[in-house]
Motif scaffolding. Structure first.
Motif, short mmCIF file in Angstrom:
data_model
loop_
_atom_site.label_atom_id
_atom_site.label_comp_id
_atom_site.label_asym_id
_atom_site.label_seq_id
_atom_site.Cartn_x
_atom_site.Cartn_y
_atom_site.Cartn_z
N GLU A 60 1.44 -2.74 -0.92
CA GLU A 60 1.25 -1.34 -1.28
C GLU A 60 1.74 -1.03 -2.68
N PRO B 97 -7.09 1.87 -1.67
CA PRO B 97 -6.96 1.09 -0.43
C PRO B 97 -6.58 -0.36 -0.77
N VAL C 144 -0.02 6.57 10.74
CA VAL C 144 -1.06 6.83 9.74
C VAL C 144 -1.91 8.01 10.16
N THR D 284 -5.18 5.16 3.20
CA THR D 284 -5.35 4.60 4.54
C THR D 284 -6.51 5.20 5.33
#
Length: 504
Positions: A183, A173, A142, A108
C-alpha cells in the motif's frame, strides 16, 4: 512541534542617583531629567502595548473560496453515536460553517475495467443502516469504509448544502502499482505508468461518476496525496512531477471528459510541505491542473531537525501560478502531546494568517474534522467517557470560517508600531460586509486605533477566543466609530478576535 511565539520586549528604565562627592545639579535640571525619563518610559511602554491598524478597501487581493476539513477518519466518524452533532459542529450554521469537505478516492473499490464502473456501496446495505445491526457488523472493514464515506459525503451535502466537495487519491489500486503487494510508497512504489495509466484514470473517473449518481458532485479531484512521501507506512503512491503532469494531461482529463465530467476540476499536487509543493509544481505540466495545492506541514529541513506540525512560516510560491486558485488542502499539529489550550490555538492562528495574508491562498482545509480519541490532528476530539472535546484550534478555525464567507476578497490591512499583532481583512464587495481578524500571541494587551481607508462604517462587533473563554466565539459589545471615523480596539494577550462590520 515547538513553536517560538513572538514576545514583546519592554524597555527597562533604571532610576538614577547622585553619587556622593559629585557635583549636584540644579533642582530644575533634576526635575526636567526626571520628567524626560518618565516620558521615555511611558512612550516605550505605549509602543509595546499599542498599535495603529489601517484597512484599505481599495487594495484588493485574492478571492476566498472557503474553509473545510477532511470527512474522516471514515469509520470512527460513521460509527460515532455523536456523528450528527459532529457534522453540525463542523458544517452547520451554529458551528464552524465550513463550506468545503475533502473526501478520499479509496483504492479498494471494485472496478470493472470493461465498463469503467466503480462500485462505491456494498450491495444490499442501505447507507442509513444501524451500525449495531448484523447487516452492518457483518461487513468487512473495507465495506464499512466504503459505506461510511458515502453516508458522510451525502449527508453533509443534503443537510448543509456544502458547495465544495473534493477528493484526493492516496494510492491507485494495488494491482496498478509497481509493487502490487504494498500500500505504501516505500522504495518509490507508485503507479505503473507503462501498464496502468489509462486504467487508473478511468478508475478515478468512475469513482467520481458513481458519486454523482448518488447525488454528490465533486467540485474537484486530485490524483495524488503527498507524492514525495516514500517513508510512511500508510497508503501512498510515489510520483515524479513529470509523470504526474503527463498523467493529468494525457489520461485523467480525457477520462473525466469521457464520463461527462467536463466541468470537474483537477487539483494537484498536494505535497506534504508547502515549499516542496512549490518546487514540485514548478517542474510539472500544469496546463490541465485547475487548482494548485499543497499541504501546510513543516518544511523538510524542519522535519529533519525534529519539528513537526503546523507550518508557522510558509513562504509565497516563487513561480507564476497563472492566476489559478491556490489551496492549502491539509494541515494539523500532528506532533507532540495533545494540546487543547490557547497555545495550540495560537499555533493554528499564526499558520492561517501566514497562508491567507502572506501566501495568498484561496482556501484553507484542516486535516481531520473529528477523531474518536484526543489528538492534535483533529478539530473535534472524543474523551474517554464518549463526550466531545473542543480544543482551541476548533475555536480559532471558526474565527476565520464563520466570518469570512466564500466570495469574500482579502483586502489591505497593515499594522504600524507593533511587531507582535497580526491582522488580515476580508470583504464582500457586493454587500459591503467585512471582517478583520486580529491575532495577539503576545503576553500583553494591545490597544489599537483602527483607521478605515476608502470607506466608512458605523459599528463593529467583535468575537473573541481566549484561553479562558467559555463560549466558542465570545461576542463583545458593539463598538461605535469615533468622531473621526476610527475605532478603538482592545486585543487582550493570547487571543484571536474577529471584528465584523458593514461598509456605509
Amino acid at each position: 512541534m515547538r513553536c517560538n511565539n513572538l514576545q514583546l520586549t519592554f524597555l527597562a528604565v533604571l532610576t538614577f542617583a547622585l553619587a556622593g562627592g559629585c557635583k549636584k545639579k540644579p533642582i530644575d535640571d533634576l526635575v526636567s531629567e526626571s520628567q524626560k525619563l518618565k516620558a521615555n518610559t511611558l512612550a516605550a511602554t505605549a509602543a509595546a502595548g499599542t498599535a495603529e491598524i489601517t484597512i484599505n478597501w481599495e487594495q484588493t487581493f485574492q478571492r476566498i473560496d472557503g474553509f473545510g476539513a477532511f470527512g474522516g477518519r471514515i469509520v470512527p466518524f460513521f460509527e460515532s453515536p455523536k456523528r450528527d452533532s459532529i457534522m453540525s459542529y463542523l458544517w452547520g450554521n451554529s458551528g464552524l460553517k465550513l463550506n468545503m469537505v475533502r473526501g478520499k478516492v479509496l483504492h479498494t473499490y471494485p472496478f470493472n475495467k470493461q465498463t469503467g464502473v466503480v462500485t462505491i456501496k456494498p450491495a444490499g446495505v442501505d447507507i442509513d443502516v444501524n451500525v449495531n445491526s448484523t447487516a452492518y457488523t457483518s461487513l468487512t472493514a473495507v465495506q464499512k469504509e466504503h459505506l461510511g464515506q458515502l453516508w458522510i459525503l451525502k449527508k453533509i451535502k443534503e443537510r448543509y448544502q456544502v458547495p465544495i466537495t473534493f477528493a484526493s487519491t492516496w494510492t491507485p489500486p494495488l494491482s496498478m502499482k509497481t509493487n502490487t503487494s504494498q500500500e505504501s510508497a516505500k522504495w518509490f512504489n507508485g503507479l505503473n505508468y507503462n501498464t496502468s495509466s489509462s486504467d487508473f484514470a478511468r478508475y478515478m473517473a468512475g469513482f467520481a461518476k458513481s458519486f454523482q449518481n448518488e447525488g454528490v458532485n465533486f467540485y474537484a479531484i486530485s490524483p495524488s496525496n503527498e507524492p514525495e512521501n516514500v517513508f510512511s507506512d500508510w497508503d501512498a503512491s510515489y510520483w515524479t512531477s513529470a509523470h504526474l503532469g503527463q498523467f493529468v494531461t494525457n489520461n485523467l482529463r480525457p477520462a473525466l471528459n469521457q464520463q461527462g465530467l467536463n466541468t470537474m476540476k483537477i487539483l494537484s499536487s498536494e505535497n506534504a510541505a508547502w515549499g516542496t509543493a512549490n518546487t514540485f509544481l514548478a517542474g510539472m505540466d500544469r496546463s490541465n491542473v485547475d487548482i494548485l495545492a499543497g499541504h501546510g506541514y513543516v518544511e523538510v529541513g524542519q522535519l529533519v531537525g525534529g519539528q513537526r506540525g503546523l507550518n508557522q512560516s510558509p513562504v509565497t510560491w516563487n513561480y507564476a501560478t497563472g492566476n489559478k486558485p491556490v489551496w492549502m488542502t491539509e494541515t494539523s499539529d500532528d506532533g507532540g502531546t495533545y494540546d487543547n489550550t490557547i497555545v495550540g490555538g495560537l499555533k493554528l492562528a499564526t499558520s492561517m494568517h501566514k497562508f491567507l495574508a502572506e501566501c495568498n491562498v484561496n482556501a484553507f482545509v484542516y486535516w481531520l474534522g473529528m477523531l474518536a480519541i484526543r489528538n492534535n490532528e483533529s478539530l473535534i476530539c472524543t474523551n474517554s467517557d464518549g463526550s466531545l472535546d473542543f480544543p482551541k484550534t476548533y475555536d480559532v478555525m471558526g474565527q476565520f470560517s464563520r466570518y469570512i464567507q466564500a466570495g469574500y476578497y482579502r483586502f489591505g490591512a497593515s499594522v504600524q508600531n507593533n511587531s507582535v499583532l497580526k491582522v488580515s481583512a476580508y470583504k464582500d464587495p457586493n454587500t459591503g460586509k467585512f471582517s478583520l481578524v486580529a491575532i495577539n500571541p503576545g503576553t500583553d494587551m494591545i490597544t489599537c486605533t483602527l483607521r478605515l481607508q476608502g470607506f466608512t462604517s458605523g459599528t463593529l462587533t467583535g468575537y473573541q477566543t481566549s484561553g479562558s473563554s467559555a463560549a466558542h466565539w465570545q461576542q463583545g459589545t458593539a463598538l461605535i466609530a469615533n468622531t473621526d471615523g476610527s475605532f478603538t480596539l482592545t486585543i487582550p494577550a493570547q487571543t484571536v478576535t474577529t471584528f465584523t462590520g458593514l461598509k456605509n
